[in-house]
Design a protein around this motif. Structure first.
Motif, PDB file in Angstrom:
ATOM      1  N   PHE A 377       0.834  -1.193   0.000  1.00 29.56           N
ATOM      2  CA  PHE A 377       0.000   0.000   0.000  1.00 29.56           C
ATOM      3  C   PHE A 377       0.872   1.248   0.000  1.00 29.56           C
ATOM      4  CE2 PHE A 377      -2.947  -3.072   2.090  1.00 29.56           C
ATOM      5  CZ  PHE A 377      -3.986  -2.993   1.171  1.00 29.56           C
ATOM      6  N   GLY A 378       0.474   2.213  -0.785  1.00 30.71           N
ATOM      7  CA  GLY A 378       1.203   3.477  -0.845  1.00 30.71           C
ATOM      8  C   GLY A 378       2.329   3.504  -1.854  1.00 30.71           C
ATOM      9  N   LEU A 379       2.596   2.361  -2.503  1.00 33.39           N
ATOM     10  CA  LEU A 379       3.750   2.283  -3.405  1.00 33.39           C
ATOM     11  C   LEU A 379       3.363   1.932  -4.836  1.00 33.39           C
ATOM     12  CD1 LEU A 379       6.380   0.518  -1.101  1.00 33.39           C
ATOM     13  CD2 LEU A 379       6.077   2.965  -1.546  1.00 33.39           C
ATOM     14  N   LEU A 380       2.114   2.148  -5.215  1.00 32.17           N
ATOM     15  CA  LEU A 380       1.753   1.942  -6.619  1.00 32.17           C
ATOM     16  C   LEU A 380       2.526   2.930  -7.485  1.00 32.17           C
ATOM     17  CD1 LEU A 380      -2.155   1.500  -6.670  1.00 32.17           C
ATOM     18  CD2 LEU A 380      -0.427  -0.216  -7.236  1.00 32.17           C
ATOM     19  N   PRO A 381       3.181   2.451  -8.528  1.00 33.52           N
ATOM     20  CA  PRO A 381       3.935   3.381  -9.383  1.00 33.52           C
ATOM     21  C   PRO A 381       2.996   4.290 -10.181  1.00 33.52           C
ATOM     22  CG  PRO A 381       3.929   1.166 -10.335  1.00 33.52           C
ATOM     23  CD  PRO A 381       3.312   1.051  -8.974  1.00 33.52           C
ATOM     24  N   ASN A 382       3.334   5.563 -10.252  1.00 36.48           N
ATOM     25  CA  ASN A 382       2.557   6.529 -11.027  1.00 36.48           C
ATOM     26  C   ASN A 382       3.436   7.058 -12.145  1.00 36.48           C
ATOM     27  OD1 ASN A 382       0.148   6.468  -9.431  1.00 36.48           O
ATOM     28  ND2 ASN A 382       1.219   7.643  -7.874  1.00 36.48           N
ATOM     29  N   LYS A 383       2.929   7.051 -13.376  1.00 39.44           N
ATOM     30  CA  LYS A 383       3.766   7.408 -14.515  1.00 39.44           C
ATOM     31  C   LYS A 383       3.343   8.706 -15.191  1.00 39.44           C
ATOM     32  CE  LYS A 383       0.930   4.569 -17.621  1.00 39.44           C
ATOM     33  NZ  LYS A 383       0.921   3.473 -18.619  1.00 39.44           N
ATOM     34  N   GLY A 384       2.215   9.268 -14.792  1.00 41.49           N
ATOM     35  CA  GLY A 384       1.748  10.438 -15.521  1.00 41.49           C
ATOM     36  C   GLY A 384       1.165  11.500 -14.622  1.00 41.49           C
ATOM     37  N   GLY A 385       0.337  12.334 -15.231  1.00 46.59           N
ATOM     38  CA  GLY A 385      -0.264  13.430 -14.502  1.00 46.59           C
ATOM     39  C   GLY A 385      -1.586  13.057 -13.860  1.00 46.59           C
ATOM     40  N   ARG A 386      -2.378  14.092 -13.576  1.00 41.94           N
ATOM     41  CA  ARG A 386      -3.617  13.880 -12.840  1.00 41.94           C
ATOM     42  C   ARG A 386      -4.615  13.040 -13.631  1.00 41.94           C
ATOM     43  NH1 ARG A 386      -5.381  15.673  -8.177  1.00 41.94           N
ATOM     44  NH2 ARG A 386      -7.623  15.914  -7.783  1.00 41.94           N
ATOM     45  N   SER A 387      -4.650  13.213 -14.947  1.00 43.55           N
ATOM     46  CA  SER A 387      -5.550  12.401 -15.755  1.00 43.55           C
ATOM     47  C   SER A 387      -5.198  10.927 -15.641  1.00 43.55           C
ATOM     48  CB  SER A 387      -5.488  12.847 -17.214  1.00 43.55           C
ATOM     49  OG  SER A 387      -6.263  11.999 -18.045  1.00 43.55           O
ATOM     50  N   ASP A 388      -3.896  10.623 -15.626  1.00 46.22           N
ATOM     51  CA  ASP A 388      -3.470   9.224 -15.485  1.00 46.22           C
ATOM     52  C   ASP A 388      -3.806   8.679 -14.098  1.00 46.22           C
ATOM     53  OD1 ASP A 388      -2.269   8.809 -18.080  1.00 46.22           O
ATOM     54  OD2 ASP A 388      -0.728  10.226 -17.433  1.00 46.22           O
ATOM     55  N   LEU A 389      -3.694   9.526 -13.065  1.00 43.94           N
ATOM     56  CA  LEU A 389      -4.072   9.090 -11.723  1.00 43.94           C
ATOM     57  C   LEU A 389      -5.529   8.641 -11.676  1.00 43.94           C
ATOM     58  CD1 LEU A 389      -2.373  11.796  -9.446  1.00 43.94           C
ATOM     59  CD2 LEU A 389      -1.882   9.341  -9.461  1.00 43.94           C
TER      60      LEU A 389
END
Length: 629
Positions: A377-389
């Motif tokens: 938990f808390g470590l999902l990789p994020n690759k983009g901006g708010r739209s990708d979130l």
């Protein structure tokens, strides 16, 4: 015989026949009560009719006393309960009704072997059921003009307050609106609870004329009628027999208000459809996995799933007969469903629901199913901006990380007061086809608790001060911190909030970090058990745990002991009424009094979840309850 004399003779015979009674009443007309509405009079008569239909006089006699507690002491004038002891009269002759006393001592002093004893200066509220033909003219006119519901055989409740004088006479006065609210809550609660009394033959003396019952203490949540309520306005009502009976936790109980049945339901077994796809189900009795098309369920409540009739009959005999009626009532309640949304709001499984929206394996939605359970938990990789979130939702389908248009109170910028998803979606100009409420349920529930349910934190925020929230047991929320930015935006330029998330699922490398989500909100992450870490944290203004599952974790024991000693307002949410009933037992077992009764959370997730062995309504953050409030 003269008609007038015949009427008086009939009244005399009825009032002074065998059995307890104080004689003819005052003829109080509820229309004379200050501040009462005709709608509430109708609700009072409906509640009394519902109580009458349960026939408590079949088993209860004046010697059976009940303790009663409605809400908190501070809810009532004088900061104390209006009545603490109740008895039912007429079961062995005379008027059917019940008396409400201000103390058990008063009740015992006025209870004789055959008649009610007139004890000077003792005041009691009494409700008696009288036929329409014997009602005073003012009451008869009230019944006819308002079309009030009769209780049975054309009986109607007569309510007044009597006081015995030193000369042995009786004085009467009108009931007050506050007393009627108290009576209404009692009638609604006792209708559900008196059937639960179990005869205790072992300890009842053979010579006793009274049936003996096992000790009982139960709490139910009574909803005020619409004309008395403000939104979801519920009150916790505790009934005990005998009065003052101490609470003992029942490990085998699944609910605080089961409706017991002596025989299996007459209805047959039916296919489990319940608007879900077939899928894989699980037998409640033997845990066997079965295809949904071959599953069956209880024909009465339709809530419990079985692999076959053998398991169904065994489960009925062992436990289900105690809860079937309660489950049936839960299945019939439609108010949890949110029909304003136009995206799918039923989830056979999280993965299938996300797939139907094109959001599976996308952005923050990844934490809503088990496909990424390998990632802490808390470590999902994020690759983009708010739209990708937000999983690639189109612009305008998710909230931009921007303040709301300025809203003012008395010309000054102030936090927004929200009471529903429709208000929020309107403020953000979001389409009702956007499913973001499923994630935003977490931050908006926190904001709702702080701004609507907890008086002290609301006062601080409205006056531009900081509120500290201890947030217990975060899991998926650790990956949804960007969504919590909405809390800061809702503060609308006034007040600050610091949310300290404490739990064993916080990753080691994130523990101790502080995220400045925006100018109004900070989130601190702490790894550990709350009761072990609390001494190192700033004192909270409110404690919150969402989807708490209190009955599932032994670590809650220490945390609840700390919450009790700190005497800080604490709020919990859970997914179903059964879970909340279990949570109430855990809280009461820890010595915590439920001061904010179980009530639907307006910011619950709109997505109904399906359990493998149950069809009971379940929604993330469905209900909220509180202690120390």
């Amino acid at each position: 015989m003269d008609v007038h004399l015949k009427d008086l003779f009939s009244r005399f015979t009825l009032q002074f026949g065998s059995g307890p009674g104080l004689g003819p009443g005052s003829g109080t007309c509820l229309l004379k009560v200050d501040g009462i509405s005709t709608a509430f009079i109708k609700s009072i008569f409906k509640a009394s009719a519902a109580l009458y239909r349960t026939d408590p006089w079949k088993r209860l006699r004046p010697g059976h006393f009940f303790g009663i507690r409605v809400g908190k002491n501070s809810d009532w004038n004088g900061k104390k309960q209006l009545f603490s002891c109740v008895q039912f009269i007429g079961g062995d002759g005379g008027d059917l009704g019940f008396n409400m006393f201000k103390s058990e001592i008063d009740a015992k002093s006025m209870t004789g072997s055959r008649e009610t004893i007139r004890v000077p200066n003792v005041e009691l509220l009494r409700v008696t059921f009288e036929p329409e033909s014997l009602l005073f003219s003012s009451n008869r006119k009230m019944v006819k003009s308002l079309g009030l519901e009769h209780s049975g055989n054309d009986l109607y409740p007569c309510i007044d307050v009597a006081r015995c004088t030193s000369s042995g006479g009786i004085q009467f006065r009108n009931v007050t609106l506050e007393e009627l609210r108290f009576v209404y809550a009692f009638m609604k609660a006792i209708s559900m609870l008196h059937p639960l009394l179990q005869e205790d033959r072992e300890f009842t003396p053979k010579w006793s004329r009274l049936m003996g019952f096992e000790p009982l203490i139960e709490t139910v949540d009574v909803q005020w009628p619409p004309e008395m309520a403000r939104g979801w306005d519920l009150v916790a009502v505790t009934v005990s027999h005998p009065p003052g009976q101490a609470y003992e936790e029942k490990s085998s109980s699944t609910s605080s208000t089961p409706t017991k049945l002596a025989q299996p339901p007459e209805e047959g077994l039916v296919d489990v459809k319940m608007n879900f796809s077939a899928g894989t189900r699980q037998c409640t009795m033997c845990d066997k996995e079965i295809n949904g098309e071959h599953a069956i369920c209880c024909g009465r409540c339709r809530a419990v799933v079985y692999c076959g009739s053998i398991c169904q009959k065994q489960h009925w005999n062992e436990t289900h007969k105690n809860t079937c009626g309660l489950y049936k009532a839960m299945m019939e309640r439609e108010e949890l469903a949110m029909e304003i949304f136009v995206f799918p709001c039923v989830a056979e499984s999280p993965c299938k629901w996300l797939e139907s929206l094109g959001l599976h394996h996308q952005g923050m939605w990844r934490r809503m199913c088990s496909c990424y359970s390998h990632c802490p938990f808390g470590l999902l990789p994020n690759k983009g901006g708010r739209s990708d979130l937000w999983g690639g939702l189109e612009d305008g389908e998710y909230p931009n990380d921007l303040p709301f248009s300025k809203h003012f109170r008395d010309g000054i910028s102030s936090p927004l007061l929200l009471s529903s998803w429709s208000e929020y979606y309107t403020l953000r100009s979001l389409p009702l086809s956007s499913p973001i409420a499923a994630i935003l349920s977490y931050p908006l529930t926190v904001y709702y608790i702080a701004m609507a349910l907890n008086i002290s934190s609301k006062f601080f925020l409205l006056n531009g001060r900081e509120v500290i929230v201890h947030y217990l047991g975060p899991e998926g929320e650790l990956d949804w911190l960007p969504a919590f930015a909405e809390v800061g935006h809702l503060l609308n330029g006034s007040g600050n909030m610091q949310i300290i998330m404490v739990g064993p699922e916080v990753p080691i490398n994130l523990s101790g970090t502080v995220s400045g989500i925006n100018s109004r909100l900070r989130v601190n992450l702490i790894r550990g058990i709350y009761q072990e870490e609390a001494t190192y944290l700033p004192l909270p203004d409110v404690i919150i745990s969402l989807n708490c599952r209190l009955e599932n974790y032994s670590s809650w024991v220490g945390a609840l002991d700390l919450i009790k000693s700190m005497n800080v307002p604490a709020f919990f949410t859970d997914q179903s009424e059964v879970s909340c009933a279990n949570a109430k037992q855990v809280l009461r077992g820890a010595g915590l009094h439920i001061t904010h009764p179980v009530s639907p959370n307006p910011f619950r997730s709109p997505v109904r979840n399906q359990g493998p062995s149950s069809n009971l309504p379940a929604y993330i953050n469905a209900f909220v309850l509180g202690v120390n409030t």
